[in-house]
Each structure stands twice: as structure tokens, then as C-alpha cells.
Motif scaffolding. Structure first.
Motif, PDB file in Angstrom:
ATOM      1  N   THR A 109      69.375 -65.000  14.858  1.00 36.05           N
ATOM      2  CA  THR A 109      69.488 -66.404  15.258  1.00 36.05           C
ATOM      3  C   THR A 109      69.693 -67.293  14.046  1.00 36.05           C
ATOM      4  N   LEU A 110      68.886 -67.089  13.020  1.00 30.27           N
ATOM      5  CA  LEU A 110      68.965 -67.923  11.826  1.00 30.27           C
ATOM      6  C   LEU A 110      70.273 -67.709  11.070  1.00 30.27           C
ATOM      7  N   VAL A 111      70.759 -66.473  11.029  1.00 32.25           N
ATOM      8  CA  VAL A 111      72.033 -66.207  10.358  1.00 32.25           C
ATOM      9  C   VAL A 111      73.173 -66.937  11.065  1.00 32.25           C
ATOM     10  N   LEU A 112      73.180 -66.903  12.391  1.00 31.02           N
ATOM     11  CA  LEU A 112      74.212 -67.620  13.152  1.00 31.02           C
ATOM     12  C   LEU A 112      74.170 -69.115  12.859  1.00 31.02           C
ATOM     13  N   VAL A 113      72.969 -69.671  12.818  1.00 30.76           N
ATOM     14  CA  VAL A 113      72.827 -71.104  12.528  1.00 30.76           C
ATOM     15  C   VAL A 113      73.287 -71.397  11.101  1.00 30.76           C
ATOM     16  N   PHE A 114      72.898 -70.558  10.139  1.00 35.23           N
ATOM     17  CA  PHE A 114      73.310 -70.757   8.753  1.00 35.23           C
ATOM     18  C   PHE A 114      74.836 -70.744   8.629  1.00 35.23           C
ATOM     19  N   LEU A 115      75.488 -69.815   9.328  1.00 33.96           N
ATOM     20  CA  LEU A 115      76.943 -69.726   9.268  1.00 33.96           C
ATOM     21  C   LEU A 115      77.590 -70.997   9.823  1.00 33.96           C
ATOM     22  N   CYS A 116      77.031 -71.515  10.907  1.00 33.04           N
ATOM     23  CA  CYS A 116      77.553 -72.759  11.491  1.00 33.04           C
ATOM     24  C   CYS A 116      77.367 -73.929  10.528  1.00 33.04           C
ATOM     25  N   VAL A 117      76.206 -74.000   9.900  1.00 31.99           N
ATOM     26  CA  VAL A 117      75.929 -75.063   8.933  1.00 31.99           C
ATOM     27  C   VAL A 117      76.915 -74.987   7.765  1.00 31.99           C
ATOM     28  N   MET A 118      77.120 -73.780   7.252  1.00 35.37           N
ATOM     29  CA  MET A 118      78.043 -73.605   6.124  1.00 35.37           C
ATOM     30  C   MET A 118      79.464 -73.996   6.510  1.00 35.37           C
ATOM     31  N   LEU A 119      79.887 -73.625   7.721  1.00 38.22           N
ATOM     32  CA  LEU A 119      81.237 -73.945   8.166  1.00 38.22           C
ATOM     33  C   LEU A 119      81.428 -75.452   8.294  1.00 38.22           C
ATOM     34  N   VAL A 120      80.471 -76.124   8.926  1.00 37.38           N
ATOM     35  CA  VAL A 120      80.562 -77.575   9.100  1.00 37.38           C
ATOM     36  C   VAL A 120      80.543 -78.278   7.743  1.00 37.38           C
ATOM     37  N   SER A 121      79.656 -77.845   6.849  1.00 38.47           N
ATOM     38  CA  SER A 121      79.569 -78.453   5.522  1.00 38.47           C
ATOM     39  C   SER A 121      80.875 -78.278   4.752  1.00 38.47           C
TER      40      SER A 121
END
Length: 264
Positions: A183-195
Motif C-alpha cells: 500500500t505504501l509503495v503504491l502511494v509513494f509511487l503516486c506521490v513521486m509521479l505527481v511531484s
């Protein structure tokens, strides 16, 4: 009806549902998330930018001060950890209020974070060193350890676990650590993509963000970087809040609505 664990059964964690709810709450309250996380993030950015920049300045003819540089790195890193933890403490409360369909109570969030600051700061630092120790060996143990202690902050601010939050987090996450890590990895990937996308678009419009952030005087890019960090802290914090809520639902039959009278 809640999914409580019966002897001999294993209730699925529901990674997709937790990630979906994280997106829903984050984008619904993104303006408040940025507001709560901006000041801690700005302090973090200023310290990282100017402290490290100063560390690389050397007097002509003198050798580089590696000892001073190491101390600066550690000090700034610890302050960054505390800044992120304080943001997490506030955003977790916002996430719960959103789930409970209650209005945001920003003053209450600050008050709860400050009253629990010693436990939040110390345990966040302890947890970071434990995770770092695991990561130095192999990436998998570090990720697993992150999952083990992922709900330390909500255990402090929601349950009042204080310095017992490490044990409480380890207990709650038992049997669900890999789904939590996923779950956290998926969220981290989304955060990195948006940033990345936001940084790229704004760089096209306004110039080089790296040069702006490292300039001798504060510029708009410094505040933009703080806003991005606030988004990253906040988005992850919403996920942690929902992970904590899901674990309590699975293991103790306690739904978010059951916490309405407790979480005030």
C-alpha cells in the motif's frame, strides 16, 4: 458489519480499497493538507537548502570539514524526520474527521500534535534508525520494518499510546506487513509521479527549480518545494491513517465511526 478476525481465518487487508480511499480523502481535503504541512515542510526545505549549502563553503586553502558536514547532515535529517512526523500527526486527525464527516478542526490538530510532540519526535527518530539499519543490509528488511512501525504516530495521537506506540504498532501490523508495504509503495509511487509532473510543468513555465531553490535568497521555488513536500507528507499521512483504521477494523472490530466519541 466489520471484518473481525476469527480463529483460523485471515481477513484480506484490502490494498486497493485503502489506496482508493487515500486518493479520495487526499484530493477532497488537499487544500487543508497543504495548509497543515506547509510550515513544517518549509522549515525542512530551508534547513536542507541553506545548511548543506553552507557546509560546502570552505575557506580557500583549507580542507573540507567532513566532521562538520556529517553533523549537519545528521542534524538536518533528524529535524526533517520530526517535521514529517508532526505533519503526519495533524493530517491523520484530518483524515479521521473526514471519514467521520466532520469539519476540519485545525486548532485541535496542532494542539494534539504539540501535546504529543516528545513521543512523536523520539519514536520517529528511533523508528528511522531501526529502518535504516534494516535497509543497510537489504532493501526488503527495511521495507518490512517500515511496515512494522508504520502506525506509530496514529497510535500516539488517536489512542494515546505514548512511548508504548512502537509495541502497539508491531502488534497491530502483525500478519499484514507485506500488504501494508505494498500500500505504501503504491502511494509513494503516486506521490513521486505527481511531484515530477508538477515540477516539470512549472520548470517549463518559470525556469529551473533547482537553481531557484539553491539561490542565496529565498525565491518562489523554495516555497514551491515546500508545497510539494507538504503534499508528499500529507498524502502519505492519509494512507497511514487509513492503514491504522483498517487494522483496527480487522483485528478489533473497531470501525472509524466507533471512534467518533473517542476521537474528539
Amino acid at each position: 458489519m466489520t471484518d473481525t478476525v476469527n480463529p483460523g481465518t485471515h481477513v484480506p487487508f484490502g490494498v486497493g480499497t485503502v489506496v482508493s480511499d487515500t486518493f479520495s480523502i487526499f484530493f477532497k481535503k488537499i487544500h487543508i493538507v497543504i495548509l497543515l504541512g506547509f510550515i513544517p515542510a518549509l522549515i525542512d526545505v530551508i534547513l536542507n537548502t541553506y545548511s548543506l549549502d553552507t557546509s560546502f563553503e570552505t575557506v580557500p586553502g583549507s580542507s573540507f570539514d567532513w566532521g562538520g558536514f556529517a553533523v549537519t547532515i545528521i542534524a538536518v535529517g533528524l529535524i526533517s524526520l520530526v517535521a514529517a512526523a508532526v505533519t503526519t500527526a495533524m493530517v491523520i486527525q484530518l483524515a479521521y474527521d473526514t471519514k467521520l464527516a466532520r469539519s476540519a478542526r485545525i486548532g485541535q490538530y496542532f494542539s494534539a500534535a504539540l501535546s504529543n510532540l516528545p513521543a512523536i519526535a523520539i519514536l520517529s527518530i528511533v523508528t528511522a534508525f531501526i529502518i535504516l539499519g534494516g535497509t543497510l543490509f537489504v532493501i526488503i528488511p527495511g521495507l518490512w520494518l517500515y511496515a512494522v512501525f508504520s502506525v506509530v504516530v496514529p497510535a500516539i495521537v488517536i489512542e494515546g499510546a505514548g512511548f508504548g506506540a512502537l509495541r502497539r504498532s508491531a502488534s497491530l501490523t502483525k500478519d499484514y506487513r507485506w500488504p501494508i508495504a505494498g500500500t505504501l509503495v503504491l502511494v509513494f509511487l503516486c506521490v513521486m509521479l505527481v511531484s515530477f509532473v508538477l515540477g516539470f510543468l512549472l520548470a517549463l513555465v518559470g525556469g529551473n527549480p533547482v537553481q531557484g531553490a539553491l539561490s542565496p535568497t529565498p525565491g518562489p521555488w523554495l516555497f514551491f518545494e515546500a508545497a510539494l513536500n507538504a503534499i508528499a507528507y500529507g498524502w502519505t499521512s492519509v494512507a497511514i491513517a487509513l492503514i491504522f483504521a483498517r487494522l483496527k477494523e480487522i483485528k478489533e472490530g473497531v470501525s472509524v465511526s466507533d471512534l467518533a466519541d473517542v476521537f474528539k
